[in-house]
Design an enzyme around this catalytic site. Structure first.
Site, short mmCIF file in Angstrom:
data_model
loop_
_atom_site.label_atom_id
_atom_site.label_comp_id
_atom_site.label_asym_id
_atom_site.label_seq_id
_atom_site.Cartn_x
_atom_site.Cartn_y
_atom_site.Cartn_z
N ARG A 1 27.95 60.48 12.88
CA ARG A 1 27.43 61.30 13.99
C ARG A 1 26.52 62.41 13.48
O ARG A 1 25.65 62.88 14.19
CB ARG A 1 28.58 61.94 14.76
CG ARG A 1 29.43 60.98 15.57
CD ARG A 1 30.33 61.77 16.52
NE ARG A 1 31.42 60.98 17.07
CZ ARG A 1 31.33 60.22 18.16
NH1 ARG A 1 30.19 60.12 18.80
NH2 ARG A 1 32.38 59.55 18.60
N ASP B 1 23.85 51.14 27.33
CA ASP B 1 23.99 49.81 26.73
C ASP B 1 24.29 48.82 27.85
O ASP B 1 23.39 48.41 28.58
CB ASP B 1 25.11 49.92 25.68
CG ASP B 1 25.27 48.71 24.82
OD1 ASP B 1 24.27 48.08 24.46
OD2 ASP B 1 26.42 48.36 24.48
N PHE C 1 23.02 47.84 16.93
CA PHE C 1 24.00 48.92 16.99
C PHE C 1 23.51 50.08 16.12
O PHE C 1 23.31 49.93 14.92
CB PHE C 1 25.38 48.46 16.52
CG PHE C 1 26.45 49.44 16.91
CD1 PHE C 1 27.01 49.40 18.18
CD2 PHE C 1 26.85 50.44 16.04
CE1 PHE C 1 27.96 50.33 18.57
CE2 PHE C 1 27.80 51.37 16.41
CZ PHE C 1 28.35 51.32 17.69
N VAL C 2 23.28 51.21 16.77
CA VAL C 2 22.67 52.35 16.09
C VAL C 2 23.68 53.47 15.87
O VAL C 2 24.66 53.59 16.62
CB VAL C 2 21.45 52.87 16.86
CG1 VAL C 2 20.34 51.83 16.90
CG2 VAL C 2 21.83 53.29 18.28
P1 IMP Z 1 27.73 51.20 27.93
O1 IMP Z 1 28.89 51.51 28.80
O2 IMP Z 1 27.79 49.81 27.38
O3 IMP Z 1 26.39 51.48 28.61
O4 IMP Z 1 27.82 52.10 26.64
C1 IMP Z 1 27.77 53.42 26.72
C2 IMP Z 1 28.33 54.10 25.49
O5 IMP Z 1 28.69 53.21 24.42
C3 IMP Z 1 27.27 54.99 24.92
O6 IMP Z 1 27.21 56.22 25.58
C4 IMP Z 1 27.71 55.11 23.48
O7 IMP Z 1 28.65 56.14 23.36
C5 IMP Z 1 28.33 53.76 23.18
N1 IMP Z 1 27.33 52.89 22.53
C6 IMP Z 1 26.64 51.86 23.07
N2 IMP Z 1 25.80 51.30 22.19
C7 IMP Z 1 25.96 52.01 21.06
C8 IMP Z 1 25.34 51.94 19.76
O8 IMP Z 1 24.44 51.13 19.45
N3 IMP Z 1 25.76 52.85 18.84
C9 IMP Z 1 26.70 53.80 19.10
N4 IMP Z 1 27.29 53.90 20.30
C10 IMP Z 1 26.93 53.02 21.26
#
Ligand code: IMP
Ligand code: MG
Length: 178
Positions: free
Chosen positions: A166, A102, A153-154
């Site tokens: 989950r 993300d 958001f998925v």
């Molecule tokens: P980042 O640090 O923003 O890249 O986010 C990494 C982590 O956030 C992912 O490995 C997920 O566990 C969680 N995450 C980010 N976007 C989503 C989403 O749309 N749904 C569920 N979990 C998310």
């Protein structure tokens, strides 16, 4: 009850995971060093479980836990390694498996890649099931990606909203909670 709109069906996911497994097998099968697949808890568990069954070369797998979201849908920017590897990494090719990339803050500011290299991993690559490029705040190199998606958001297939959903066998978008 929340309504979930399906984004990727179980069949679509399994087809893409098979393709990723074939690609990874092709890339590592002639390799001179063992393969260690490292899943990031908890979101990557179901993806990892399916992926390793589609990889045709010998491997080990293990998990790390990294905190960053604390139940919210926005990143807090605070990242901690909560559980480290149990398995030695020296001399191994490491493949990090993440559910979704993300902002990139989790991988970047956990220093997971740096820490694996400091422990003499022979190489470190990153495999993500989903990538939301429009949300990126820091650059993270991705070697294998299942699908690129828009900023939504998925949930499902390992991914949660407040620890729910989950266990869905598909990936969907939460529409409404009433
Ligand atoms: P980042 O640090 O923003 O890249 O986010 C990494 C982590 O956030 C992912 O490995 C997920 O566990 C969680 N995450 C980010 N976007 C989503 C989403 O749309 N749904 C569920 N979990 C998310
Ligand atoms: Mg994750």
């Amino acid at each position: 009850m929340a309504t979930i709109e399906t984004l990727f069906s179980a069949e679509t996911l399994h087809q893409r995971v098979r393709e990723l497994g074939e690609q990874i097998t092709h890339d590592y099968q002639q390799s001179d060093a063992p393969l260690l697949v490292v899943g990031v808890l908890k979101g990557a568990t179901l993806f990892l479980a399916d992926l390793v069954r589609c990889i045709g070369c010998p491997l080990e797998f293990d998990f790390v836990a990294i905190s960053s979201y604390a139940g919210a849908t926005q990143t807090s920017g605070e990242v901690r390694i909560l559980k480290d590897l149990d398995i030695a990494v020296t001399g191994k090719h490491v493949l990090i498996v993440e559910d979704i990339l993300d902002t990139g803050l989790t991988l970047k500011f956990s220093y997971l890649i740096e820490s694996l290299l400091a422990r003499h991993a022979k190489s470190v690559r990153v495999c993500v099931l989903l990538d939301k490029p429009s949300r990126r705040r820091v650059e993270v190199a991705v070697d294998y990606c299942g699908f690129q998606i828009e900023d939504r958001f998925v949930v499902g297939y390992g991914m949660d909203y407040a620890e729910q959903y989950r266990n869905l066998p598909y990936i969907g978008v939460v529409q409404s909670v009433s």
